[in-house]
Design a protein around this motif. Sequence first.
Motif, PDB file in Angstrom:
ATOM      1  N   GLU A 159       0.837  -1.207   0.000  1.00  0.00           N
ATOM      2  CA  GLU A 159       0.000   0.000   0.000  1.00  0.00           C
ATOM      3  C   GLU A 159       0.871   1.257   0.000  1.00  0.00           C
ATOM      4  N   PHE A 160       1.937   1.242   0.778  1.00  0.00           N
ATOM      5  CA  PHE A 160       2.824   2.402   0.812  1.00  0.00           C
ATOM      6  C   PHE A 160       3.464   2.641  -0.555  1.00  0.00           C
ATOM      7  N   LEU A 161       3.858   1.547  -1.228  1.00  0.00           N
ATOM      8  CA  LEU A 161       4.590   1.672  -2.478  1.00  0.00           C
ATOM      9  C   LEU A 161       3.746   2.318  -3.569  1.00  0.00           C
ATOM     10  N   THR A 162       2.439   2.108  -3.528  1.00  0.00           N
ATOM     11  CA  THR A 162       1.564   2.657  -4.572  1.00  0.00           C
ATOM     12  C   THR A 162       0.787   3.890  -4.097  1.00  0.00           C
ATOM     13  N   LEU A 163       0.166   3.814  -2.922  1.00  0.00           N
ATOM     14  CA  LEU A 163      -0.696   4.911  -2.464  1.00  0.00           C
ATOM     15  C   LEU A 163       0.096   6.143  -2.031  1.00  0.00           C
ATOM     16  N   SER A 164       1.269   5.917  -1.431  1.00  0.00           N
ATOM     17  CA  SER A 164       2.038   7.076  -0.956  1.00  0.00           C
ATOM     18  C   SER A 164       2.554   7.905  -2.125  1.00  0.00           C
ATOM     19  N   VAL A 165       2.699   7.292  -3.305  1.00  0.00           N
ATOM     20  CA  VAL A 165       3.081   8.064  -4.492  1.00  0.00           C
ATOM     21  C   VAL A 165       1.966   9.054  -4.840  1.00  0.00           C
ATOM     22  N   GLN A 166       0.700   8.606  -4.717  1.00  0.00           N
ATOM     23  CA  GLN A 166      -0.418   9.517  -4.955  1.00  0.00           C
ATOM     24  C   GLN A 166      -0.445  10.637  -3.916  1.00  0.00           C
ATOM     25  N   GLN A 167      -0.099  10.326  -2.671  1.00  0.00           N
ATOM     26  CA  GLN A 167      -0.016  11.377  -1.649  1.00  0.00           C
ATOM     27  C   GLN A 167       1.048  12.402  -2.026  1.00  0.00           C
ATOM     28  N   ALA A 174     -21.574   5.279  -6.879  1.00  0.00           N
ATOM     29  CA  ALA A 174     -21.580   6.194  -8.024  1.00  0.00           C
ATOM     30  C   ALA A 174     -22.937   6.869  -8.212  1.00  0.00           C
ATOM     31  N   GLU A 175     -24.031   6.147  -7.919  1.00  0.00           N
ATOM     32  CA  GLU A 175     -25.370   6.711  -8.107  1.00  0.00           C
ATOM     33  C   GLU A 175     -25.616   7.897  -7.181  1.00  0.00           C
ATOM     34  N   LYS A 176     -25.101   7.814  -5.963  1.00  0.00           N
ATOM     35  CA  LYS A 176     -25.284   8.902  -5.008  1.00  0.00           C
ATOM     36  C   LYS A 176     -24.146   9.925  -5.073  1.00  0.00           C
ATOM     37  N   GLY A 177     -23.176   9.677  -5.974  1.00  0.00           N
ATOM     38  CA  GLY A 177     -22.047  10.592  -6.080  1.00  0.00           C
ATOM     39  C   GLY A 177     -21.103  10.513  -4.900  1.00  0.00           C
ATOM     40  N   GLN A 178     -21.118   9.378  -4.212  1.00  0.00           N
ATOM     41  CA  GLN A 178     -20.259   9.209  -3.036  1.00  0.00           C
ATOM     42  C   GLN A 178     -18.957   8.527  -3.447  1.00  0.00           C
ATOM     43  N   PRO A 179     -17.809   9.226  -3.323  1.00  0.00           N
ATOM     44  CA  PRO A 179     -16.528   8.618  -3.706  1.00  0.00           C
ATOM     45  C   PRO A 179     -16.110   7.546  -2.700  1.00  0.00           C
ATOM     46  N   SER A 180     -15.355   6.587  -3.166  1.00  0.00           N
ATOM     47  CA  SER A 180     -14.856   5.539  -2.266  1.00  0.00           C
ATOM     48  C   SER A 180     -13.659   6.062  -1.477  1.00  0.00           C
ATOM     49  N   TRP A 181     -13.251   5.300  -0.487  1.00  0.00           N
ATOM     50  CA  TRP A 181     -12.050   5.672   0.276  1.00  0.00           C
ATOM     51  C   TRP A 181     -10.842   5.807  -0.650  1.00  0.00           C
ATOM     52  N   LEU A 182     -10.818   5.011  -1.727  1.00  0.00           N
ATOM     53  CA  LEU A 182      -9.673   4.995  -2.638  1.00  0.00           C
ATOM     54  C   LEU A 182     -10.016   5.677  -3.957  1.00  0.00           C
ATOM     55  N   SER A 183     -10.716   6.776  -3.873  1.00  0.00           N
ATOM     56  CA  SER A 183     -11.060   7.554  -5.055  1.00  0.00           C
ATOM     57  C   SER A 183      -9.789   7.991  -5.775  1.00  0.00           C
ATOM     58  N   GLN A 184      -9.867   8.065  -7.118  1.00  0.00           N
ATOM     59  CA  GLN A 184      -8.703   8.540  -7.879  1.00  0.00           C
ATOM     60  C   GLN A 184      -8.316   9.942  -7.435  1.00  0.00           C
ATOM     61  N   ASN A 185      -9.304  10.740  -7.046  1.00  0.00           N
ATOM     62  CA  ASN A 185      -9.025  12.043  -6.431  1.00  0.00           C
ATOM     63  C   ASN A 185      -8.771  11.806  -4.953  1.00  0.00           C
ATOM     64  N   ILE A 186      -7.508  11.789  -4.582  1.00  0.00           N
ATOM     65  CA  ILE A 186      -7.129  11.456  -3.214  1.00  0.00           C
ATOM     66  C   ILE A 186      -7.713  12.430  -2.200  1.00  0.00           C
ATOM     67  N   ASN A 187      -8.015  13.670  -2.639  1.00  0.00           N
ATOM     68  CA  ASN A 187      -8.527  14.683  -1.715  1.00  0.00           C
ATOM     69  C   ASN A 187     -10.007  14.485  -1.383  1.00  0.00           C
ATOM     70  N   THR A 188     -10.723  13.733  -2.220  1.00  0.00           N
ATOM     71  CA  THR A 188     -12.112  13.406  -1.884  1.00  0.00           C
ATOM     72  C   THR A 188     -12.226  11.995  -1.308  1.00  0.00           C
ATOM     73  N   GLY A 189     -11.172  11.213  -1.460  1.00  0.00           N
ATOM     74  CA  GLY A 189     -11.145   9.875  -0.865  1.00  0.00           C
ATOM     75  C   GLY A 189     -10.786   9.931   0.610  1.00  0.00           C
ATOM     76  N   ARG A 190     -10.653   8.756   1.219  1.00  0.00           N
ATOM     77  CA  ARG A 190     -10.300   8.678   2.639  1.00  0.00           C
ATOM     78  C   ARG A 190      -9.204   7.629   2.836  1.00  0.00           C
ATOM     79  N   PHE A 191      -8.013   7.969   2.362  1.00  0.00           N
ATOM     80  CA  PHE A 191      -6.874   7.076   2.566  1.00  0.00           C
ATOM     81  C   PHE A 191      -6.592   6.884   4.055  1.00  0.00           C
ATOM     82  N   ASP A 192      -6.930   7.890   4.851  1.00  0.00           N
ATOM     83  CA  ASP A 192      -6.660   7.784   6.288  1.00  0.00           C
ATOM     84  C   ASP A 192      -7.476   6.661   6.917  1.00  0.00           C
ATOM     85  N   TYR A 193      -8.703   6.471   6.454  1.00  0.00           N
ATOM     86  CA  TYR A 193      -9.516   5.363   6.975  1.00  0.00           C
ATOM     87  C   TYR A 193      -8.871   4.014   6.651  1.00  0.00           C
TER      88      TYR A 193
END
Length: 641
Positions: free
Chosen positions: A398-406, A572-591
Amino acid sequence: MGAREIKSPEVGLETPTTLDGNSDSVQRKKLGIFFIESDDRRTAFGRGYTGGTTPVNIHGKPIADLSKTGGWIAAFFIFGNEMAERMAYFGLSVNMVAFMFYVMHRPFASSSNAVNNFLGISQVSSVLGGFLADAYLGRYWTIAIFTTIYLAGLIGITLCATMSIFVPNQDHCDQLSLLLGNCQPAKQWQMIYLYTVLYVTAFGAAGIRPCVSSFGADQFDETSKDYKAHLDRFFNFFYLSVTVGAIVAFTAVVYIQMKHGWGSAFGSLAIAMGISNVVFFIGTPLYRHRLPGGSPLTRVAQVLVAAFGKRKASFSSSELIGLYEVRGKQSAIKGSRKIAHTDDFRCLDKAALQLEEDGADPSPWRLCTVSQVEEVKILLKLIPIPACTIMLNVILTEFLTLSVQQAYTLNTHMGHLKLPVTCMPVFPGLSIFFILSLYYSTFVPLSRRFTGHPHGASQLQRIGIGLVVSILSVAWAGVFEWFRRSYAVKHGFEMSFLTQMPNLSAYWLLIQYCLIGIAEVFSVVGLLEFLYEEAPDAMKSIGSAYAALAGGLGCFAATILNSIIKSVTGNAEKGQPSWLSQNINTGRFDYLYWLLTVLSLINFCAFLYSAHKYQYRAAHDKLEMGGKRDVSNKRNTPSVG
């Protein structure tokens, strides 16, 4: 058939009762009180008895003068191969996500999953490499064959990045088009080609990873009084070579990519692997080899089949002759010494129960030696320890891939120097290099005062320390990601996830990077040494493959966990992004990081239980030697208590 009774070190037990032909009762006592050695036992594979782990040359002949082979010089030729393999491994892992996103026009999520699968296959397939090395090829030829496959895969990747026919059209594809998904996607055949050469490279790692550490350790004389110290230092230097390869991948290869393009970057990995292959072959006259012991899977299958076939046999049967083993110090298993009987997994002992109905020349599928049964027991007893490191490998993945997005959202300037985002994973490597450099001068003397252990800490203690530090690392990652996301939302960067926030430094990531580097030093190095020493003589490569298998399962577990989180937390129907949304600022990587913290705590409790239950083979053998009894030439019938 001539046989003699080998009495076990069960102190305080009564001498076996001689059975009368008319006696209907048998005095009960422990199964482990003795086993039978036979002059007539044939080996499972039609081979003669071996001299245990005596080193041989490349032609399988005994080495006349051991002083001219092996040792540190031979080990350093082997280090180069591992350094190049890890340089390619980490070079691909950190650059391939960006290559798939920017060049092949794949989304970040699918790119990360593809790289995770590459990492997983390259490690899980190590079981195959370990099997081939232990069964047929030997470690040297396994490394030689699979490094060639690895090199072929790297050349294929280089061609993909060099020739325009293998990539989609790059015209009119700026950053905004990438974000909106308007760039021309890669054709299906282009992705098939890329995945093929990528997974060929992963398959090439299958024969390198489980064999290089074991082959390097084979170069040291286990009869030497300094063997333990040499082995301890070898595994530390071995992981240091891994770290150097990673540092080069995260710095020099990234620099080459920025200055000269993707083709040059991947080409440099192929060149490094080619040079390491040449160096490895140059060292051939210096290497010490171990003869492959025949198929370990066949031996395991024989034990299971024989135990199942005698599942109804009683340990107190009047037809019982004893537990079966070949005569003398040599084992029926090529390349292995005898292994003392233990009381674990007693159901498997039925595979070694010699009954009168077995006759003088029983099939190995009906009657196995004690050493063969104990091999299977050891493999089973080892499983919980590497299994408890799977969670550590999930965090690493997770660090090797997600921290690059951070890092893409943070300021990577260091004074007037701006570091590329893909260079950020170099910091765990630097922390590993630093810790390994201070390990013997600082950690060992300090910890020796508390533990009394000559090496500062036992192998299991080191694994435990690493798991604790990994928990601290992922917990800090959750805290910082909560702060980073809050800062992005507060200062208007919520929708600009590829825009760096100038007042928030990426070097806050160094805390989690350095902690996970320390965790690797203790856990991975300790695990490699533990598996090499505890694995059966003829299954050293499979033992080392356990560590790689844990790493691969960690990669796959990370992919599965990410997929579950995306499907459960996003709507997607409710417009609710997942924790791992491509937009890290709307996702919740901290969770996600906090979830990993909870899972890691549970995993650590499981490790404490497994480590507490485990008994080192050396400690068991010492107990066996201390309680040894005289050998009786009289055959008695044992009973169970």
